[in-house]
Design an enzyme around this catalytic site. Structure first.
Site, PDB file in Angstrom:
ATOM      1  N   LYS A  68       0.790  -1.231   0.000  1.00 23.02           N
ATOM      2  CA  LYS A  68       0.000   0.000   0.000  1.00 23.02           C
ATOM      3  C   LYS A  68       0.824   1.283   0.000  1.00 23.02           C
ATOM      4  O   LYS A  68       0.347   2.352   0.376  1.00 23.02           O
ATOM      5  CB  LYS A  68      -1.008   0.050   1.191  1.00 23.02           C
ATOM      6  CG  LYS A  68      -1.812  -1.177   1.468  1.00 23.02           C
ATOM      7  CD  LYS A  68      -2.093  -2.045   0.304  1.00 23.02           C
ATOM      8  CE  LYS A  68      -3.074  -1.492  -0.697  1.00 23.02           C
ATOM      9  NZ  LYS A  68      -3.121  -2.387  -1.919  1.00 23.02           N
ATOM     10  N   TRP A  73       1.653   1.887  -8.799  1.00 25.69           N
ATOM     11  CA  TRP A  73       2.038   3.099  -9.532  1.00 25.69           C
ATOM     12  C   TRP A  73       3.490   3.000  -9.993  1.00 25.69           C
ATOM     13  O   TRP A  73       3.817   3.241 -11.169  1.00 25.69           O
ATOM     14  CB  TRP A  73       1.830   4.295  -8.597  1.00 25.69           C
ATOM     15  CG  TRP A  73       2.012   5.638  -9.202  1.00 25.69           C
ATOM     16  CD1 TRP A  73       2.016   5.957 -10.532  1.00 25.69           C
ATOM     17  CD2 TRP A  73       2.196   6.863  -8.483  1.00 25.69           C
ATOM     18  NE1 TRP A  73       2.189   7.305 -10.686  1.00 25.69           N
ATOM     19  CE2 TRP A  73       2.299   7.887  -9.449  1.00 25.69           C
ATOM     20  CE3 TRP A  73       2.266   7.195  -7.134  1.00 25.69           C
ATOM     21  CZ2 TRP A  73       2.486   9.225  -9.090  1.00 25.69           C
ATOM     22  CZ3 TRP A  73       2.439   8.525  -6.780  1.00 25.69           C
ATOM     23  CH2 TRP A  73       2.549   9.526  -7.745  1.00 25.69           C
ATOM     24  N   HIS A 130       7.908  -7.307  -1.667  1.00 25.62           N
ATOM     25  CA  HIS A 130       7.702  -6.685  -0.348  1.00 25.62           C
ATOM     26  C   HIS A 130       8.730  -7.239   0.655  1.00 25.62           C
ATOM     27  O   HIS A 130       8.649  -6.957   1.844  1.00 25.62           O
ATOM     28  CB  HIS A 130       6.306  -7.005   0.189  1.00 25.62           C
ATOM     29  CG  HIS A 130       5.180  -6.327  -0.565  1.00 25.62           C
ATOM     30  ND1 HIS A 130       5.281  -5.057  -1.058  1.00 25.62           N
ATOM     31  CD2 HIS A 130       3.921  -6.759  -0.871  1.00 25.62           C
ATOM     32  CE1 HIS A 130       4.146  -4.723  -1.652  1.00 25.62           C
ATOM     33  NE2 HIS A 130       3.309  -5.734  -1.562  1.00 25.62           N
ATOM     34  N   TYR A 221       6.316   8.460  -1.672  1.00 29.32           N
ATOM     35  CA  TYR A 221       5.036   8.584  -2.388  1.00 29.32           C
ATOM     36  C   TYR A 221       4.594  10.039  -2.440  1.00 29.32           C
ATOM     37  O   TYR A 221       4.159  10.537  -3.481  1.00 29.32           O
ATOM     38  CB  TYR A 221       3.990   7.723  -1.666  1.00 29.32           C
ATOM     39  CG  TYR A 221       2.618   7.712  -2.294  1.00 29.32           C
ATOM     40  CD1 TYR A 221       2.237   6.715  -3.185  1.00 29.32           C
ATOM     41  CD2 TYR A 221       1.667   8.695  -1.960  1.00 29.32           C
ATOM     42  CE1 TYR A 221       0.964   6.687  -3.743  1.00 29.32           C
ATOM     43  CE2 TYR A 221       0.395   8.677  -2.517  1.00 29.32           C
ATOM     44  CZ  TYR A 221       0.038   7.669  -3.403  1.00 29.32           C
ATOM     45  OH  TYR A 221      -1.226   7.653  -3.948  1.00 29.32           O
ATOM     46  N   ARG A 289      -7.813   3.032  -5.086  1.00 34.98           N
ATOM     47  CA  ARG A 289      -8.864   3.506  -4.190  1.00 34.98           C
ATOM     48  C   ARG A 289      -8.979   5.012  -4.367  1.00 34.98           C
ATOM     49  O   ARG A 289      -9.781   5.468  -5.163  1.00 34.98           O
ATOM     50  CB  ARG A 289      -8.548   3.104  -2.734  1.00 34.98           C
ATOM     51  CG  ARG A 289      -9.718   3.241  -1.766  1.00 34.98           C
ATOM     52  CD  ARG A 289      -9.307   2.804  -0.368  1.00 34.98           C
ATOM     53  NE  ARG A 289      -8.244   3.635   0.164  1.00 34.98           N
ATOM     54  CZ  ARG A 289      -8.421   4.714   0.902  1.00 34.98           C
ATOM     55  NH1 ARG A 289      -9.642   5.089   1.237  1.00 34.98           N
ATOM     56  NH2 ARG A 289      -7.393   5.447   1.333  1.00 34.98           N
ATOM     57  N   GLY A 291      -5.799   7.210  -3.973  1.00 33.61           N
ATOM     58  CA  GLY A 291      -4.508   7.726  -4.442  1.00 33.61           C
ATOM     59  C   GLY A 291      -4.200   9.121  -3.932  1.00 33.61           C
ATOM     60  O   GLY A 291      -3.611   9.930  -4.626  1.00 33.61           O
TER      61      GLY A 291
HETATM   62  P1  A3P Z   1      -5.105   4.456  -1.324  1.00 38.03           P
HETATM   63  O1  A3P Z   1      -5.726   3.229  -0.750  1.00 38.03           O
HETATM   64  O2  A3P Z   1      -4.668   5.434  -0.280  1.00 38.03           O
HETATM   65  O3  A3P Z   1      -5.927   5.105  -2.374  1.00 38.03           O
HETATM   66  P2  A3P Z   1       0.069  -0.564  -3.545  1.00 38.03           P
HETATM   67  O4  A3P Z   1       0.103  -0.445  -5.026  1.00 38.03           O
HETATM   68  O5  A3P Z   1       1.432  -0.543  -2.916  1.00 38.03           O
HETATM   69  O6  A3P Z   1      -0.784  -1.686  -3.087  1.00 38.03           O
HETATM   70  O7  A3P Z   1      -0.605   0.790  -3.001  1.00 38.03           O
HETATM   71  C1  A3P Z   1      -1.946   1.069  -3.270  1.00 38.03           C
HETATM   72  C2  A3P Z   1      -2.178   2.544  -3.007  1.00 38.03           C
HETATM   73  O8  A3P Z   1      -1.628   3.306  -4.093  1.00 38.03           O
HETATM   74  C3  A3P Z   1      -3.649   2.882  -2.955  1.00 38.03           C
HETATM   75  O9  A3P Z   1      -3.749   4.015  -2.073  1.00 38.03           O
HETATM   76  C4  A3P Z   1      -3.921   3.264  -4.398  1.00 38.03           C
HETATM   77  O10 A3P Z   1      -5.087   4.026  -4.587  1.00 38.03           O
HETATM   78  C5  A3P Z   1      -2.664   4.052  -4.738  1.00 38.03           C
HETATM   79  N1  A3P Z   1      -2.394   4.110  -6.173  1.00 38.03           N
HETATM   80  C6  A3P Z   1      -2.573   3.129  -7.103  1.00 38.03           C
HETATM   81  N2  A3P Z   1      -2.221   3.562  -8.304  1.00 38.03           N
HETATM   82  C7  A3P Z   1      -1.824   4.851  -8.172  1.00 38.03           C
HETATM   83  C8  A3P Z   1      -1.357   5.847  -9.091  1.00 38.03           C
HETATM   84  N3  A3P Z   1      -1.256   5.610 -10.389  1.00 38.03           N
HETATM   85  N4  A3P Z   1      -1.020   7.055  -8.586  1.00 38.03           N
HETATM   86  C9  A3P Z   1      -1.132   7.317  -7.274  1.00 38.03           C
HETATM   87  N5  A3P Z   1      -1.567   6.425  -6.355  1.00 38.03           N
HETATM   88  C10 A3P Z   1      -1.900   5.202  -6.799  1.00 38.03           C
END
Ligand code: A3P
Length: 295
Positions: A68, A73, A130, A221, A289, A291
């Site tokens: 997360k 991204w 991870h 991030y 979700r 972002g």
């Molecule tokens: P939120 O739940 O706060 O929205 P991971 O990829 O490590 O599992 O992290 C997921 C988190 O990154 C989620 O955060 C998701 O919405 C966000 N996320 C996914 N794609 C993204 C993007 N292109 N740019 C910014 N945040 C992104």
């Protein structure tokens, strides 16, 4: 060969059954291994197989993170930088989730009781993981391969994880008694979260990035969100795929930023409404979700 894989995984299972456990906030409990908490069946078996079998090469690129923190991204950004020849109108990321383009070592390559062969992947092989720095297989350090770590504010990591766990918990096991937000928060703070302690995970890579800055790039991030263009160029330089002046003039940087933006990726069919999953019960849509910073 299948029998051999099963024998190896049985050995890991036997070892896991002797390790300390805690309740987790997904349907798996969590198990302590080499100082970090893991989901025993969905990832720890894979971690053990990675440690025993994975041989990194100097050309490989490894994206490391706690869950997360922005893995999805970063996968997309790294994949776009390393594959500059794709046409943006038919780019693989328009039809594939970034986890398919950059497979996660312990989950997608070294799957439970099925050791895949990463040697068949095209060079330079891109992987995400991870796995904490101190548990990485020796070859990732000896090979001098490039490592990128993405770190995110722990409050946002926790909130994001809480929602993610909720989504996958519902899908995996409807009968699971719910652990409250407060209890999960206390567990996260004391380190008992999947891949936690969060603090030790981040510190491991942070210290290594100070010691070997050429090898390990530590990104945040929040900085990526507020200054994506500068970060993207820094990332490309670190990976030894810098943008040429010609590419910059052609607007390649902006095109990658647009392609990989939350708004764009989260609205693609593969990431929004398709039934495609990373692993059973975890649809690609679960990785998008809000972002946002500071949610
Ligand atoms: P939120 O739940 O706060 O929205 P991971 O990829 O490590 O599992 O992290 C997921 C988190 O990154 C989620 O955060 C998701 O919405 C966000 N996320 C996914 N794609 C993204 C993007 N292109 N740019 C910014 N945040 C992104």
């Amino acid at each position: 060969e299948e029998e051999e894989d099963e024998r190896i995984y049985q050995k890991y299972m036997d070892l896991i059954s002797t390790l300390p456990t805690e309740r987790g906030c997904t349907s798996d409990h969590i198990t302590l291994y080499q100082g970090f908490w893991h989901l025993p069946t969905s990832s720890l078996l894979g971690v053990m197989a990675v440690q025993q079998h994975f041989k990194a090469r100097s050309t490989n690129i490894l994206l490391a993170s706690t869950p997360k923190s922005g893995t999805t991204w970063m996968n997309a950004l790294i994949f776009s930088i390393v594959n500059p020849l794709y046409d943006f109108s038919t780019h693989p990321l328009l039809t594939h989730n970034s986890h398919e383009c950059v497979p996660m070592l312990e989950i997608s390559i070294y799957k439970t009781s099925q050791i895949a062969n990463p040697d068949v992947l095209p060079s330079p092989r891109l992987f995400s993981t991870h796995i904490p720095y101190s548990s990485l297989p020796k070859s990732t350090i000896d090979s001098n391969c490039r490592i990128v770590y993405i770190c995110r504010n722990p409050k946002d990591v926790f909130v994001s994880f809480w929602h993610f766990a909720d989504v996958i918990q519902i899908k995996l096991n409807k009968d699971q008694p719910v652990i409250s937000l407060e209890e999960t928060f206390q567990m996260f703070c004391k380190g008992a979260s999947p891949w936690g302690p969060y603090w030790d995970h981040v510190l491991g890579y942070w210290k290594a990035s100070l010691e070997w800055p050429k090898r390990i790039l530590f990104l945040k991030y929040e900085v990526l969100r507020s200054n994506t263009s500068v970060c993207l160029k820094k990332l490309a330089q670190h990976l030894e795929y810098p943008f040429s002046l010609e590419e910059e003039k052609q607007g390649v940087v902006e095109k990658i930023l647009e392609l990989c933006s939350f708004e764009n990726l989260s609205n693609l069919e593969v990431n929004k409404s398709s039934d495609k999953e990373l692993v059973p019960g975890v649809k690609f849509s679960a990785f998008f979700r809000k972002g946002q910073v500071g949610d």
